[in-house]
Design an enzyme around this catalytic site. Sequence first.
Site, short mmCIF file in Angstrom:
data_model
loop_
_atom_site.label_atom_id
_atom_site.label_comp_id
_atom_site.label_asym_id
_atom_site.label_seq_id
_atom_site.Cartn_x
_atom_site.Cartn_y
_atom_site.Cartn_z
N HIS A 56 0.84 -1.20 0.00
CA HIS A 56 0.00 0.00 0.00
C HIS A 56 0.88 1.25 0.00
CE1 HIS A 56 0.56 -0.71 4.43
NE2 HIS A 56 0.92 0.55 4.33
C1 T46 Z 1 2.33 1.10 7.24
C2 T46 Z 1 3.08 -0.15 7.44
C3 T46 Z 1 4.56 0.06 7.61
C4 T46 Z 1 -5.82 -0.14 12.54
O1 T46 Z 1 -6.98 -0.45 12.85
N1 T46 Z 1 -5.20 0.91 13.16
C5 T46 Z 1 -3.93 1.29 12.86
O2 T46 Z 1 -3.42 2.26 13.46
C6 T46 Z 1 -3.22 0.56 11.85
C7 T46 Z 1 -1.80 0.96 11.48
C8 T46 Z 1 -3.85 -0.48 11.24
N2 T46 Z 1 -5.11 -0.83 11.58
C9 T46 Z 1 -5.74 -2.01 10.94
C10 T46 Z 1 -5.92 -1.94 9.43
C11 T46 Z 1 -5.92 -3.39 9.03
O3 T46 Z 1 -7.22 -3.92 9.19
O4 T46 Z 1 -4.89 -3.13 11.16
C12 T46 Z 1 -5.00 -4.05 10.09
C13 T46 Z 1 -3.62 -4.39 9.54
O5 T46 Z 1 -3.10 -3.23 8.87
P1 T46 Z 1 -2.27 -3.35 7.51
O6 T46 Z 1 -2.72 -4.50 6.73
O7 T46 Z 1 -2.32 -1.99 6.86
O8 T46 Z 1 -0.79 -3.64 8.06
P2 T46 Z 1 0.59 -3.50 7.28
O9 T46 Z 1 1.60 -4.19 8.12
O10 T46 Z 1 0.46 -3.93 5.87
O11 T46 Z 1 0.88 -1.91 7.27
C14 T46 Z 1 1.17 -1.22 8.47
C15 T46 Z 1 0.41 0.11 8.50
O12 T46 Z 1 -1.00 -0.12 8.28
C16 T46 Z 1 0.88 1.11 7.50
O13 T46 Z 1 0.48 2.40 7.92
O14 T46 Z 1 2.86 2.07 6.72
O15 T46 Z 1 2.56 -0.93 8.53
#
Ligand code: T46
Length: 142
Positions: A56
Amino acid sequence: MNSDNGLPYKIIDIKRISSENEGALQFFESGKDIPFEIKRIYYITDVPKNVWRGRHAHKKLHQLLFCLYGEILLKLSDGTNDYEIILNKPNKGVIITYPLWRDMFWIKKDSVLCIAASEFYDETDYIRNYDEYIKYISDLRG
Ligand code: T46
């Protein structure tokens, strides 16, 4: 762009104070060491080896990413150039203030990725489709 060397990110040495035989303490301060106020901190744990996360970009969010423990490959792209950064020490940080596509690869199991971010969580700030990202970044460049 958010760096002075032509790269769309900036690597920083997080301040570190070592005490003989007693470990080290790292710290950074909003507005002094990083160019934004911190509204949120999040960290990613319990990830097995050889796992990819990310896929993303963020439109507005500014971030400092660092690896508290272990080793993680951070792949960044601005749609034209690709960049690879190994995060493997707790005093190495990457500041991102430009909308970069990112993928993270867990080289070592249980590595901990920590992020200090400029905004509260907002799913509408994410671009999770690469074609949409390319269109977004092309429009941004004009
Ligand atoms: C990034 C990389 C380095 C929340 O509900 N609250 C939050 O503050 C965050 C960060 C995520 N979420 C939820 C959204 C998704 O349903 O947690 C779940 C997993 O998030 P995501 O799939 O986006 O995780 P990563 O590891 O792909 O990305 C994360 C961060 O989302 C993003 O900001 O830059 O780490």
